[in-house]
Write a protein that holds these residues in place. Structure first.
Motif, PDB file in Angstrom:
ATOM      1  N   VAL A  41      23.436   4.513  20.257  1.00  0.00           N
ATOM      2  CA  VAL A  41      22.409   4.558  19.199  1.00  0.00           C
ATOM      3  C   VAL A  41      21.104   5.116  19.760  1.00  0.00           C
ATOM      4  O   VAL A  41      20.452   5.973  19.138  1.00  0.00           O
ATOM      5  N   ILE A  42      20.725   4.645  20.966  1.00  0.00           N
ATOM      6  CA  ILE A  42      19.479   5.122  21.601  1.00  0.00           C
ATOM      7  C   ILE A  42      19.601   6.628  21.892  1.00  0.00           C
ATOM      8  O   ILE A  42      18.658   7.392  21.646  1.00  0.00           O
ATOM      9  N   LEU A  43      20.785   7.042  22.375  1.00  0.00           N
ATOM     10  CA  LEU A  43      21.014   8.467  22.669  1.00  0.00           C
ATOM     11  C   LEU A  43      20.904   9.305  21.392  1.00  0.00           C
ATOM     12  O   LEU A  43      20.268  10.368  21.383  1.00  0.00           O
ATOM     13  N   ILE A  44      21.519   8.805  20.301  1.00  0.00           N
ATOM     14  CA  ILE A  44      21.468   9.519  19.017  1.00  0.00           C
ATOM     15  C   ILE A  44      20.016   9.631  18.541  1.00  0.00           C
ATOM     16  O   ILE A  44      19.574  10.690  18.083  1.00  0.00           O
ATOM     17  N   ALA A  49      15.492  12.893  17.465  1.00  0.00           N
ATOM     18  CA  ALA A  49      14.049  13.145  17.527  1.00  0.00           C
ATOM     19  C   ALA A  49      13.779  14.544  18.088  1.00  0.00           C
ATOM     20  O   ALA A  49      12.942  15.281  17.548  1.00  0.00           O
ATOM     21  N   VAL A  50      14.516  14.918  19.154  1.00  0.00           N
ATOM     22  CA  VAL A  50      14.319  16.246  19.775  1.00  0.00           C
ATOM     23  C   VAL A  50      14.656  17.350  18.766  1.00  0.00           C
ATOM     24  O   VAL A  50      13.872  18.299  18.570  1.00  0.00           O
ATOM     25  N   VAL A  51      15.818  17.202  18.094  1.00  0.00           N
ATOM     26  CA  VAL A  51      16.246  18.222  17.120  1.00  0.00           C
ATOM     27  C   VAL A  51      15.252  18.310  15.964  1.00  0.00           C
ATOM     28  O   VAL A  51      14.906  19.403  15.497  1.00  0.00           O
ATOM     29  N   LEU A  73      16.484  26.323   5.548  1.00  0.00           N
ATOM     30  CA  LEU A  73      15.780  25.250   6.254  1.00  0.00           C
ATOM     31  C   LEU A  73      15.961  23.918   5.528  1.00  0.00           C
ATOM     32  O   LEU A  73      16.041  22.868   6.147  1.00  0.00           O
ATOM     33  N   GLY A  74      16.051  23.989   4.214  1.00  0.00           N
ATOM     34  CA  GLY A  74      16.329  22.790   3.423  1.00  0.00           C
ATOM     35  C   GLY A  74      17.681  22.216   3.762  1.00  0.00           C
ATOM     36  O   GLY A  74      17.833  21.009   3.954  1.00  0.00           O
ATOM     37  N   ALA A  75      18.683  23.096   3.903  1.00  0.00           N
ATOM     38  CA  ALA A  75      20.043  22.661   4.261  1.00  0.00           C
ATOM     39  C   ALA A  75      20.063  22.049   5.654  1.00  0.00           C
ATOM     40  O   ALA A  75      20.733  21.040   5.891  1.00  0.00           O
ATOM     41  N   ALA A  76      19.282  22.636   6.579  1.00  0.00           N
ATOM     42  CA  ALA A  76      19.223  22.108   7.947  1.00  0.00           C
ATOM     43  C   ALA A  76      18.633  20.697   7.958  1.00  0.00           C
ATOM     44  O   ALA A  76      19.092  19.833   8.700  1.00  0.00           O
ATOM     45  N   PRO A  83      22.867  12.257  11.759  1.00  0.00           N
ATOM     46  CA  PRO A  83      22.610  11.326  12.864  1.00  0.00           C
ATOM     47  C   PRO A  83      21.887  10.065  12.436  1.00  0.00           C
ATOM     48  O   PRO A  83      22.108   8.997  13.013  1.00  0.00           O
ATOM     49  N   VAL A  84      21.049  10.162  11.394  1.00  0.00           N
ATOM     50  CA  VAL A  84      20.333   8.968  10.911  1.00  0.00           C
ATOM     51  C   VAL A  84      21.340   7.951  10.361  1.00  0.00           C
ATOM     52  O   VAL A  84      21.260   6.750  10.660  1.00  0.00           O
TER      53      VAL A  84
END
Lengths: 159, 156
Positions: A41-44, A49-51, A73-76, A83-84
């Motif tokens: 979970v911490i890794l995800i 956050a980075v992405v 960009l909306g799709a991204a 991941p959330v």
């Protein structure tokens, strides 16, 4: 009727030393599994956050405020929800596992009936949570497949 | 090692006090506990069936890709897929047996069957951790292989 026969003729199930040993070991594995899930979970969260930061940087770089939001960009940003969701599912399941461990050890050590019952409720909640999430995941995948098939060719059956 | 060979299965009762808690208080398998067990049994059966299905899908995909002459699967990838099939099928079996033994133990009111169910739950936990490790290792190995092949292509 069969249930009544068993209840009247057979002695009830009771806690044996073998069961106590098994519950102690199972709760240990549950704790290990919970901690392992928390690490993932911490890794995800870190990768998410980075992405997100990189995606936001790209959004600011390529999308001028006067242009409005570009569809790709909306799709991204929708993809960032994945991941959330994984983070939330794994976090809740890990918490239930750790609670099961804590309550079971308390029950076995101090003989607290309430903690014993709560321990099983926590394990049940863990299995229930993962089960319900899995069913929802399967429904989402099937639903997405049907919708995509329909959008590609509205006059053709998706199956 | 079978379930019957497991050290926990042969654990002998030391004395009457061991049946209760370390503080000497008894723990009761009452209606609240059996209600939780019933639902745990149902979800264990569900997990077992789902993992069997995943193992089956993996095995079928591998077989179909192997039979297709155009899709080449290397020995390396076949070993990884095989490990994933095994790592899914083993916990599936133990989850399935946990669910059925809990139900059977509660219906027959047999301590031995309940003990058997928890021994299998223990195996299910151990193999689930193994499945997680195999999955992470497979992702890393396949990712590594893909990066190496990309680098080789870039050199050419």
């Amino acid at each position: 009727m069969i249930q009544d026969r068993f209840e009247t003729e057979l002695p009830p199930v009771e806690v044996t030393p073998v069961m106590r040993g098994q519950w102690k070991t199972i709760s240990g594995w549950a704790l290990f599994s919970g901690i392992f899930s928390l690490l993932i979970v911490i890794l995800i969260a870190f990768l998410g956050a980075v992405v997100s930061i990189v995606a936001y940087g790209m959004y600011l770089q390529f999308n001028h405020p006067t242009q409005g939001i570009r569809p790709e960009l909306g799709a991204a940003s929708v993809l960032l929800l994945i991941p959330v969701v994984i983070f939330l599912v794994m976090l809740v399941a890990a918490i239930y596992h750790i609670l099961f461990y804590a309550q079971m050890r308390k029950a076995l050590k101090n003989g607290e009936q309430q903690a014993f019952e709560r321990a099983w409720v926590n394990l049940r909640n863990h299995f229930r949570w993962y089960g319900v999430c899995t069913v929802l995941y399967i429904i989402t995948i099937l639903g997405t497949f049907v919708i995509v098939q329909y959008l590609l060719n509205p006059f053709r059956s998706p199956f | 090692m079978t379930v019957n060979d497991h050290p926990l299965h042969h654990q002998q009762p030391l004395d009457a006090g061991m049946i209760h808690s370390e503080a000497g208080e008894p723990l009761d398998i009452n209606e609240n506990v059996t209600r939780s067990w019933t639902e745990i049994a149902a979800w264990c059966t569900f997990s077992g069936a789902l993992l069997f299905f995943i193992a089956l899908i993996l095995a079928l995909s591998w077989y179909m890709a192997q039979s297709d002459q155009l899709a080449y699967i290397s020995t390396f990838r076949s070993i990884i897929i095989g490990a994933m099939i095994l790592a899914s099928a083993l916990p599936a079996w133990f989850y399935w047996k946990t669910g059925s033994n809990i139900r059977l133990g509660m219906l027959r009111q047999e301590n031995e069957t309940i003990e058997h169910a928890f021994a299998q739950m223990l195996y299910a936990y151990q193999f689930t951790v193994l499945l997680s490790v195999v999955t992470i290792a497979s992702i890393l190995l396949l990712g590594g292989e893909a990066i190496i092949s990309l680098l080789k292509q870039a050199e050419i």
